[in-house]
Design a protein around this motif. Sequence first.
Motif, PDB file in Angstrom:
ATOM      1  N   PHE A  54     -31.780  -3.911  45.313  1.00 54.85           N
ATOM      2  CA  PHE A  54     -31.143  -2.246  45.504  1.00 54.85           C
ATOM      3  C   PHE A  54     -31.742  -2.373  43.977  1.00 54.85           C
ATOM      4  O   PHE A  54     -32.637  -0.998  43.296  1.00 54.85           O
ATOM      5  CB  PHE A  54     -29.702  -2.017  44.926  1.00 54.85           C
ATOM      6  N   TYR A  55     -31.407  -3.436  42.927  1.00 55.43           N
ATOM      7  CA  TYR A  55     -32.154  -3.223  41.979  1.00 55.43           C
ATOM      8  C   TYR A  55     -34.313  -3.433  40.928  1.00 55.43           C
ATOM      9  O   TYR A  55     -33.847  -2.277  40.828  1.00 55.43           O
ATOM     10  CB  TYR A  55     -31.972  -4.621  41.171  1.00 55.43           C
ATOM     11  N   ILE A  56     -34.749  -3.798  42.337  1.00 53.01           N
ATOM     12  CA  ILE A  56     -36.109  -3.969  42.402  1.00 53.01           C
ATOM     13  C   ILE A  56     -36.263  -2.170  42.796  1.00 53.01           C
ATOM     14  O   ILE A  56     -37.423  -1.022  42.526  1.00 53.01           O
ATOM     15  CB  ILE A  56     -36.551  -5.139  43.340  1.00 53.01           C
ATOM     16  N   VAL A  57     -36.062  -1.646  43.928  1.00 51.16           N
ATOM     17  CA  VAL A  57     -36.501  -0.351  44.372  1.00 51.16           C
ATOM     18  C   VAL A  57     -35.794   0.188  43.344  1.00 51.16           C
ATOM     19  O   VAL A  57     -36.408   1.677  42.687  1.00 51.16           O
ATOM     20  CB  VAL A  57     -35.316   0.230  45.864  1.00 51.16           C
ATOM     21  N   MET A  58     -34.693   0.562  42.265  1.00 48.21           N
ATOM     22  CA  MET A  58     -34.206   1.364  41.529  1.00 48.21           C
ATOM     23  C   MET A  58     -35.510   1.219  40.136  1.00 48.21           C
ATOM     24  O   MET A  58     -35.915   2.319  39.477  1.00 48.21           O
ATOM     25  CB  MET A  58     -32.754   1.651  40.973  1.00 48.21           C
ATOM     26  N   GLN A  59     -36.046  -0.167  39.216  1.00 50.54           N
ATOM     27  CA  GLN A  59     -37.010  -0.761  38.794  1.00 50.54           C
ATOM     28  C   GLN A  59     -37.559  -0.067  38.752  1.00 50.54           C
ATOM     29  O   GLN A  59     -38.774   0.637  38.021  1.00 50.54           O
ATOM     30  CB  GLN A  59     -36.604  -2.185  38.611  1.00 50.54           C
ATOM     31  N   LYS A  60     -38.493  -0.488  39.935  1.00 47.48           N
ATOM     32  CA  LYS A  60     -40.003  -0.122  40.824  1.00 47.48           C
ATOM     33  C   LYS A  60     -40.057   1.559  40.570  1.00 47.48           C
ATOM     34  O   LYS A  60     -40.906   1.942  40.480  1.00 47.48           O
ATOM     35  CB  LYS A  60     -40.714  -1.125  41.225  1.00 47.48           C
ATOM     36  N   VAL A  61     -39.051   2.123  41.312  1.00 47.17           N
ATOM     37  CA  VAL A  61     -39.135   3.451  42.407  1.00 47.17           C
ATOM     38  C   VAL A  61     -38.712   4.531  41.782  1.00 47.17           C
ATOM     39  O   VAL A  61     -38.791   5.519  41.222  1.00 47.17           O
ATOM     40  CB  VAL A  61     -39.153   3.468  43.483  1.00 47.17           C
TER      41      VAL A  61
END
Length: 193
Positions: A54-61
């Motif tokens: 979830f953090y990676i998706v939030m950060q990158k997208v």
Amino acid sequence: MFVTPAYAEEAAPASGEVHTETGVAPAHHASFPPFDPKTFPSALLWLVITFATFYIVMQKVLVPRVGGILESRHARIAQDVEEAARLKAEADAAVATYERELAEARAKSNAIGAAARADAKAKAEAERRAIEASLSEKIKAAEVRIAEIKAKAFADVGAVAEEAATVVVEQLIGTQASQADIATAVANAKQEG
């Protein structure tokens, strides 16, 4: 039709009782799975994996998209504000030009009106003077004609008076008076009158 979980089968009573609403046999001595110490390591692992994903998706997208949207909105708002300021300045300049031209037009119309009034007054004065001069000349000419008529009438009055006196004396006395006596009497009457 209902599938019972594995932990429920372990703790199911031998009597075969089934819960009427869920269709599952009641577990009397089994613990709730999230609070079961045996499932803590796998639950924590899935929590970390889910949170990281979830953090990676939030950060990158999501964050770049939202940031891009916010930046484009801020840029568009700034552009609209600049455009509105430019249009306001143009409108203010147009209003100032309009008011200046209106003031010039009013001043010009006042000047034209004053000039027209002065011109009309001058024309009226010239016409009045011309009429007065014409009337003065006519009056002088009329006075001269009256004087001529009066002099002629007075000249004729003597002759008419002599004739009338001759006729009157002749009818009153019955005899004709001398022309010299009548002329003297008329002359004396003119001097007295």
